[in-house]
Design a protein around this motif. Structure first.
Motif, short mmCIF file in Angstrom:
data_model
loop_
_atom_site.label_atom_id
_atom_site.label_comp_id
_atom_site.label_asym_id
_atom_site.label_seq_id
_atom_site.Cartn_x
_atom_site.Cartn_y
_atom_site.Cartn_z
N ASP A 74 0.87 -1.44 0.39
CA ASP A 74 0.41 -0.17 -0.20
C ASP A 74 1.30 0.87 0.05
N ASN A 75 1.57 1.15 -1.02
CA ASN A 75 2.93 1.90 -0.76
C ASN A 75 3.32 2.47 1.04
N LYS A 76 3.11 2.21 1.47
CA LYS A 76 3.58 2.32 2.90
C LYS A 76 5.46 2.30 3.34
N ALA A 77 5.63 3.74 3.90
CA ALA A 77 6.86 4.03 3.62
C ALA A 77 7.88 2.84 4.87
N GLU A 78 8.49 2.13 4.12
CA GLU A 78 9.91 1.62 5.37
C GLU A 78 11.46 2.16 5.32
N MET A 79 11.85 2.16 6.36
CA MET A 79 12.97 2.29 6.77
C MET A 79 13.93 1.14 4.95
N GLY A 80 14.57 2.27 4.88
CA GLY A 80 15.62 0.88 3.78
C GLY A 80 16.91 1.10 4.27
N VAL A 81 18.21 2.42 3.38
CA VAL A 81 19.47 2.47 3.82
C VAL A 81 19.79 3.83 4.91
N ALA A 82 18.47 4.48 5.61
CA ALA A 82 18.47 4.75 6.73
C ALA A 82 17.59 4.32 8.03
N LYS A 83 17.84 3.78 8.94
CA LYS A 83 17.82 3.36 9.91
C LYS A 83 17.02 4.04 11.19
N ASP A 84 16.72 5.46 10.60
CA ASP A 84 15.93 6.51 11.23
C ASP A 84 15.50 7.86 10.94
N MET A 85 14.67 8.02 10.82
CA MET A 85 14.48 9.74 10.09
C MET A 85 13.80 10.66 10.99
N LYS A 86 14.04 11.99 10.74
CA LYS A 86 14.08 13.29 12.10
C LYS A 86 12.96 14.21 11.31
N VAL A 87 12.09 14.23 11.77
CA VAL A 87 11.53 15.50 10.89
C VAL A 87 11.40 17.00 11.37
N SER A 88 11.49 18.47 11.34
CA SER A 88 11.27 18.65 12.37
C SER A 88 9.93 19.44 12.18
N LYS A 89 9.63 20.32 12.99
CA LYS A 89 8.44 21.27 13.29
C LYS A 89 8.39 21.36 12.09
N ASP A 90 8.63 22.30 11.40
CA ASP A 90 7.98 23.24 10.08
C ASP A 90 8.39 21.93 9.24
N GLY A 91 8.23 20.42 8.82
CA GLY A 91 7.99 20.21 8.10
C GLY A 91 9.28 20.15 6.99
N LYS A 92 10.14 21.14 7.42
CA LYS A 92 10.95 21.54 5.99
C LYS A 92 12.54 21.21 6.25
N THR A 93 13.32 20.15 7.48
CA THR A 93 14.56 19.38 7.29
C THR A 93 14.45 18.26 7.66
N TYR A 94 14.87 17.28 7.19
CA TYR A 94 14.86 15.81 7.52
C TYR A 94 15.94 15.42 7.40
N THR A 95 16.51 14.60 8.70
CA THR A 95 17.82 14.11 9.00
C THR A 95 17.83 13.10 9.09
N PHE A 96 18.97 11.97 8.29
CA PHE A 96 18.46 10.63 8.38
C PHE A 96 19.99 10.15 9.53
N ASN A 97 20.23 8.94 10.03
CA ASN A 97 20.89 8.54 10.37
C ASN A 97 20.77 6.77 9.49
N LEU A 98 21.90 6.74 8.71
CA LEU A 98 22.53 6.10 7.77
C LEU A 98 23.20 4.59 7.98
N ARG A 99 22.44 2.85 7.13
CA ARG A 99 22.40 1.63 8.17
C ARG A 99 23.68 1.45 7.98
N LYS A 100 25.34 1.51 8.90
CA LYS A 100 26.47 1.29 8.77
C LYS A 100 27.35 0.47 8.25
N ASP A 101 25.66 -0.95 7.80
CA ASP A 101 26.41 -2.15 6.91
C ASP A 101 25.65 -2.39 6.09
#
Length: 542
Positions: A74-101
């Motif tokens: 159902d086109n649900k977004a799941e984590m891929g190369v990123a292991k986590d995601m943080k979105v700012s309150k204004d919705g304009k900044t996305y921060t990702f930590n990538l998998r080291k493996d």
């Protein structure tokens, strides 16, 4: 305390046994040979992440590569190369930590810089990426594509090897869906520079960071394979060892191969659908996909609105869908397909709300009247045009039907140019056509994925149709009204009506995939919009 501790140990042990049993049960139900033999209607055009534009390329890229996110059921977004995601309150900044493996198939690590390089390459005007328009809304993307700012100013930055920060000019409601789309995948700069112009033109001129890796594709052959990628970070979840893919352009050949078990899947056409619709292996898959005619409006006759409208009215879409294709395809209500999106306030389907008779109705008498008026305005008594189409069975049948319908207009001669899929794509981009039969599938579940194609400056507007009112409405939907769901929706509804009334393009039918598929294939994810097939968790049952 001691009793509680004993209970915890007992419960933990019981859960461990149950989980082990479940895993063992699934493995016991799997066939010894985990190989699927699949078919496509045409050849594979490219594996260049930046320049890909078609469904076959994107589906192959999506299963041999992976972005920050991955699109599941159902086109649900799941984590891929990123292991986590943080979105700012204004919705304009996305921060990702990538998998080291996370690794490429050659063993190189996948880093944040691979995403920065890929996005910059796609937005660089020198690359000529048609899909660069999808990056609009990411900081400085529009200015970079207009050659007003350097690619280094794009709103994506690497903070070390495994942290990525993305800056948007404005919130984008469907941004997570974009991050799971191939145009937003990483690219290994070392590989791109190593192979130069050969990059992505054959399986050996590319590396892969997804569940599978591509083998056996020369760039021109009709057979290739996706093989399990042992460098993939989540390789334990991948059960299939190989997916053998091949282009099968004749439906009868495909059915014969399916029935003789040479293929595990084939797409049906015409009477095959009627004859096999009750078979246990038959599946009819709905698509957010529209077939349409596009005019080359650099040619004088196609700049004439009445001539375009006459062509639109001259085609009996009901007969095309029911009698010619006879595969479950349906009449379009406009350019945006049924069921793609719903009104955020009322829940009404977009296609239904935006529907007007102009642009999708059959009326031969009105067509002849408009044709006569259009020819008079152009000072012509007759017109000869070439209709460019693919060599796949359904495309040639559609082209022949359109030819027959249009030649009912006095003084119109239509000649069909049938070419391979890859050639049709190339000629369309270069504007080497009078009129072209093409298909467009929604990249995500929002009307803008369809309507955005026909703004004056969109790279996919191969016919060069221009309408100031349309441009203004789409611009409002993307900017001034971007954060007002109801106003944005109304902008898009009105834009659809302008496109249809002006007959910027001629919608022909909404597509389906009438398919025979081995019922032992399990876990295959299918989505109507975006990438249709996700093979990551698929397997063959005993």
């Amino acid at each position: 305390m001691k009793q509680r501790k004993i209970m915890v140990i007992m419960v933990t042990a019981t859960l461990a046994v149950l989980l082990a049993a479940c895993g063992k049960s699934k493995n016991q139900s799997m066939a010894d040979k985990q190989v699927v033999n699949w078919s496509e209607k045409s050849e594979l055009p490219t594996m260049d992440i930046s320049t890909g534009t078609d469904e076959i390329s994107f589906t192959t890229m999506s299963n041999t590569n992976e972005g920050l996110l991955r699109l599941g059921k159902d086109n649900k977004a799941e984590m891929g190369v990123a292991k986590d995601m943080k979105v700012s309150k204004d919705g304009k900044t996305y921060t990702f930590n990538l998998r080291k493996d996370a690794k490429w198939s050659n063993g190189d690590p996948v880093t944040a810089q691979d995403f920065v390089y890929s996005w910059q390459r796609t937005n660089d005007p020198k690359t000529g990426a048609q899909y660069s328009y999808l990056f609009s809304g990411i900081k400085n993307a529009d200015q970079i594509q207009a050659q007003k700012k350097p690619v280094s100013s794009l709103g994506i930055k690497a903070d070390g090897e495994h942290k990525l920060i993305i800056q948007l000019d404005k919130p984008i409601s469907y941004f997570k869906l974009l991050l799971g789309f191939p145009s937003f995948f990483p690219q290994d700069k070392k590989i791109v520079e190593k192979y130069g112009s050969k990059y992505g033109t054959a399986s050996k001129y590319q590396v892969y960071n997804g569940p599978f890796k591509l083998e056996g594709w020369t760039g021109t052959n009709l057979k290739w394979s996706m093989v399990k990628n042992n460098e993939y970070w989540d390789k334990k979840a991948v059960k299939l060892n190989r997916i053998n893919d091949q282009a099968v352009k004749d439906p009868q050949t495909g059915l014969n191969q399916f029935q003789s078990k040479q293929l595990d899947e084939t797409v049906l056409a015409g009477t095959q659908v009627k004859n096999l619709k009750n078979n246990r292996d038959f599946i009819s898959r709905k698509q957010a996909r529209n077939a349409y005619l596009e005019f080359n409006q650099t040619k004088a006759e196609f700049k004439n609105e009445k001539i375009r409208q006459a062509i639109g009215y001259a085609i009996d879409r009901k007969q095309l869908a029911n009698d010619v294709l006879a595969d479950g395809s349906t009449n379009p209500k406009g350019f945006v397909t049924d069921g793609l999106a719903k009104n955020p306030k009322t829940g009404e389907d977009f296609a239904k709300e935006a529907y007007i008779k102009d642009g999708v109705s059959y009326d031969l008498g009105k067509a002849k009247e408009l044709w006569k008026q259009g020819l008079k305005e152009e000072g012509k008594k007759s017109i000869s045009i070439n209709l460019l189409t693919d060599d796949a069975d359904s495309d040639t049948k559609t082209a022949e039907f359109v030819q027959n319908e249009l030649e009912k207009l006095p003084g119109l001669k239509v000649s069909i140019q049938t070419v391979p899929y890859k050639t049709r794509l190339a000629r369309s981009v270069k504007g080497q056509f009078d009129m072209v039969l093409t298909l467009w599938g929604a990249d995500f579940a929002d009307p803008i994925t369809d309507l955005g194609l026909f703004t004056s400056d969109n790279s996919f507007n191969n016919g060069k149709w221009k309408n100031a009112e349309y441009d203004k409405l789409i611009n409002s939907a993307n900017n001034a009204d971007a954060n007002n769901p109801e106003k944005r929706w109304d902008d898009m509804v009105q834009a659809e009506k302008v496109l249809m009334k002006n007959q910027g393009v001629v919608p022909l039918f909404n597509g389906v995939i009438p398919q025979m598929m081995n019922s032992k294939i399990k876990g295959l994810v299918y989505n109507t919009a975006g990438i249709p097939y996700n093979w990551k968790n698929a397997y063959i049952e005993k």
